[in-house]
Structure formats: structure tokens, C-alpha cells
Design a protein around this motif. Structure first.
Motif, PDB file in Angstrom:
ATOM      1  N   ALA A   1       7.008  26.374 -15.858  1.00 44.72           N
ATOM      2  CA  ALA A   1       5.669  25.780 -15.988  1.00 44.72           C
ATOM      3  C   ALA A   1       4.954  25.746 -14.647  1.00 44.72           C
ATOM      4  CB  ALA A   1       5.789  24.378 -16.574  1.00 44.72           C
ATOM      5  N   LEU A   2       5.670  25.365 -13.595  1.00 40.70           N
ATOM      6  CA  LEU A   2       5.063  25.351 -12.258  1.00 40.70           C
ATOM      7  C   LEU A   2       4.674  26.757 -11.826  1.00 40.70           C
ATOM      8  CD1 LEU A   2       7.433  22.817 -10.448  1.00 40.70           C
ATOM      9  CD2 LEU A   2       5.082  22.403 -11.219  1.00 40.70           C
ATOM     10  N   ALA A   3       5.508  27.744 -12.159  1.00 42.47           N
ATOM     11  CA  ALA A   3       5.201  29.130 -11.803  1.00 42.47           C
ATOM     12  C   ALA A   3       3.931  29.603 -12.492  1.00 42.47           C
ATOM     13  CB  ALA A   3       6.377  30.039 -12.174  1.00 42.47           C
ATOM     14  N   ARG A   4       3.627  29.019 -13.627  1.00 40.22           N
ATOM     15  CA  ARG A   4       2.391  29.358 -14.346  1.00 40.22           C
ATOM     16  C   ARG A   4       1.223  28.478 -13.882  1.00 40.22           C
ATOM     17  NH1 ARG A   4       4.373  30.120 -20.646  1.00 40.22           N
ATOM     18  NH2 ARG A   4       6.256  31.360 -20.189  1.00 40.22           N
ATOM     19  N   GLU A   5       1.444  27.747 -12.798  1.00 35.58           N
ATOM     20  CA  GLU A   5       0.420  26.885 -12.191  1.00 35.58           C
ATOM     21  C   GLU A   5       0.008  25.727 -13.090  1.00 35.58           C
ATOM     22  OE1 GLU A   5      -2.767  29.337 -10.747  1.00 35.58           O
ATOM     23  OE2 GLU A   5      -1.513  30.210  -9.175  1.00 35.58           O
ATOM     24  N   ILE A   6       0.940  25.264 -13.918  1.00 34.36           N
ATOM     25  CA  ILE A   6       0.734  24.006 -14.638  1.00 34.36           C
ATOM     26  C   ILE A   6       1.080  22.891 -13.669  1.00 34.36           C
ATOM     27  CG2 ILE A   6       1.479  22.577 -16.567  1.00 34.36           C
ATOM     28  CD1 ILE A   6       2.121  25.150 -18.082  1.00 34.36           C
ATOM     29  N   SER A   7       0.222  21.911 -13.518  1.00 35.49           N
ATOM     30  CA  SER A   7       0.390  20.881 -12.492  1.00 35.49           C
ATOM     31  C   SER A   7       1.537  19.934 -12.830  1.00 35.49           C
ATOM     32  CB  SER A   7      -0.901  20.066 -12.344  1.00 35.49           C
ATOM     33  OG  SER A   7      -1.142  19.314 -13.522  1.00 35.49           O
ATOM     34  N   PRO A   8       2.158  19.342 -11.793  1.00 31.35           N
ATOM     35  CA  PRO A   8       3.217  18.356 -12.050  1.00 31.35           C
ATOM     36  C   PRO A   8       2.741  17.208 -12.926  1.00 31.35           C
ATOM     37  CG  PRO A   8       3.204  18.990  -9.740  1.00 31.35           C
ATOM     38  CD  PRO A   8       1.975  19.587 -10.351  1.00 31.35           C
ATOM     39  N   GLU A   9       1.511  16.741 -12.675  1.00 38.44           N
ATOM     40  CA  GLU A   9       1.018  15.620 -13.478  1.00 38.44           C
ATOM     41  C   GLU A   9       0.811  16.004 -14.932  1.00 38.44           C
ATOM     42  OE1 GLU A   9      -0.296  16.976 -10.824  1.00 38.44           O
ATOM     43  OE2 GLU A   9      -2.483  16.855 -10.775  1.00 38.44           O
ATOM     44  N   ALA A  10       0.460  17.264 -15.203  1.00 39.58           N
ATOM     45  CA  ALA A  10       0.327  17.706 -16.595  1.00 39.58           C
ATOM     46  C   ALA A  10       1.685  17.739 -17.274  1.00 39.58           C
ATOM     47  CB  ALA A  10      -0.327  19.087 -16.646  1.00 39.58           C
ATOM     48  N   ILE A  11       2.706  18.188 -16.547  1.00 39.66           N
ATOM     49  CA  ILE A  11       4.063  18.212 -17.108  1.00 39.66           C
ATOM     50  C   ILE A  11       4.526  16.797 -17.425  1.00 39.66           C
ATOM     51  CG2 ILE A  11       6.478  18.778 -16.613  1.00 39.66           C
ATOM     52  CD1 ILE A  11       5.383  21.073 -14.831  1.00 39.66           C
ATOM     53  N   ILE A  12       4.254  15.870 -16.508  1.00 39.86           N
ATOM     54  CA  ILE A  12       4.654  14.475 -16.727  1.00 39.86           C
ATOM     55  C   ILE A  12       3.887  13.865 -17.891  1.00 39.86           C
ATOM     56  CG2 ILE A  12       4.596  12.157 -15.728  1.00 39.86           C
ATOM     57  CD1 ILE A  12       5.161  13.488 -13.004  1.00 39.86           C
TER      58      ILE A  12
END
Length: 222
Positions: free
Chosen positions: A27-38
Motif C-alpha cells: 500500500a505504501l509503495a502505491r503511495e497510499i498514506s499511512p493515515e489512510a491505512i490506519i
């Protein structure tokens, strides 16, 4: 984005730590933000697991496996949440109250507050009132933050606030509370200065109580 978020959610439900770790990295590699993951994967899924546990639909081993998987995701996210920021916005002492061994929510709040520019003193889990009081004296924090996940332990928050008051320290620190069974009504009842419904609510209330502007999480698009 929705697909990989759903995959992280399913990995948490399955308690598959390696899978969740890999999907978080993806997800991070796809530039999804940490806050979006949380916000979109971790918090709602763990909230759901907590409800199912309280209702007797799942059991302690299931919760522990899911918690381990969530820790795997947080291990990946932590360096981004605690990245260096300019300035020093204040000092926060945080801990999970006596009798409660849960630390996932507390850890997320700790790392995120550090990412916002706060100095955080983490007292850990199962913290008795006297230890909170000693930390106020020693660290002189702007904020005392308490967490509890069990309905059987939230009463400890009242005990801590009472001891802080008895020791003449209540006017020297602002107190916030949070955790699964905690509500705004409960926070008002025990005399807390603020209540954080989740990680983002906790950051918002700290910023508000100290008159700080919203930072990393307050300006992020998720």
C-alpha cells in the motif's frame, strides 16, 4: 486503493501477520498514506473485532492473532508516523491504566503525536495511579493521556484523576482519556479535559487543548 485496503482488513481478520505486513508495504509503495491505512483498514477492522469479542462471537486467541497482525502493520508504518518534524509543540505523558494490558491504540497515538511534533513519555501498560502522579511530577507534561480497552478497567481513570487532584497537581496538567469503552459522557463524568474517540480524535483534542494548529494528520488527505 480499495482492493488493497480490503486485503489488509481480511488479513487482520485472519490474524495473518506476514500477509498484513506485506500488504501494508504494498500500500505504501502505491503511495497510499499511512493515515489512510490506519483510518480505513486498521481502526475499523480492529473496532469490529473488538465488538465481536465483547459479544462472544470470537475468542481471546482470535483477538491475539489479529492484534499481532496489526502490530505487523504498525511496525511498517511507525518510521513514517514518527518522522522528524520541526519545532516542539509540547510534552505528553501516556499510559494504559492499571489492570489493562492493551497497547495497540496507545502505541498508535504515541507514534502519531511524535509525528506531530510532541515529546511523548510512554509509561506502558497496567499503569497504577501512583505512577501517573510520579510522572506528572517528574516530567511536568502539558497533557496526561490515559487509555483503557476494557469496561472493567475504565474506572481506573477516575482513580487516577482523583489521585492527581488529591496530590494538588490537577491544575498543572490537562487530562485526556480514550479507548474502546470510553465515551464523551464518561470523560465528562470523571472530569477529564478531553476525549479522543480514536487516534485522530486524540491528536485533535491535544492540539485544541494546547492551542496548536493541526499538523500532519490534520492536513492529510485520506
Amino acid at each position: 486503493m480499495d482492493q488493497i485496503i480490503m486485503e489488509i482488513q481480511q488479513g487482520l481478520v485472519d490474524g495473518d501477520a506476514e500477509y498484513v505486513k506485506g500488504k501494508t508495504e504494498a500500500a505504501l509503495a502505491r503511495e497510499i498514506s499511512p493515515e489512510a491505512i490506519i483510518k480505513k483498514a486498521l481502526i475499523p477492522t480492529m473496532d469490529k473485532i473488538g465488538r465481536e469479542f465483547r459479544e462472544g462471537d470470537i475468542y481471546i486467541p482470535d483477538v491475539l492473532m489479529s492484534s499481532r497482525a496489526m502490530h505487523a502493520s504498525l511496525y511498517v508504518l511507525k518510521p513514517l508516523l514518527t518522522r522528524a518534524v520541526s519545532g516542539h509543540k509540547g510534552r505528553v505523558v501516556i499510559g494504559t491504566v492499571a489492570g489493562d494490558l492493551h497497547d495497540i491504540g496507545k502505541n498508535m497515538v504515541t507514534w502519531s503525536l511524535q509525528g506531530e511534533g510532541y515529546e511523548v513519555v510512554d509509561l506502558g501498560i497496567d499503569v497504577p495511579p501512583a505512577t501517573f502522579v510520579a510522572a506528572i511530577r517528574e516530567c511536568q507534561p502539558d497533557i496526561l493521556a490515559m487509555s483503557a480497552l476494557l469496561t472493567t478497567t475504565i474506572g481506573e481513570m477516575r482513580n487516577v484523576i482523583q489521585e492527581v487532584t488529591d496530590e494538588g497537581l490537577r491544575d498543572k496538567v490537562k487530562i485526556i482519556v480514550g479507548g474502546g469503552p470510553v465515551t464523551q459522557d464518561f470523560a465528562d463524568e470523571v472530569g477529564a479535559n478531553g476525549y479522543g474517540k480514536d487516534i485522530f480524535g486524540a491528536i485533535d483534542v491535544v492540539n485544541q487543548l494546547l492551542g496548536r494548529g493541526s499538523g500532519y494528520f490534520g492536513t492529510s488527505e485520506v
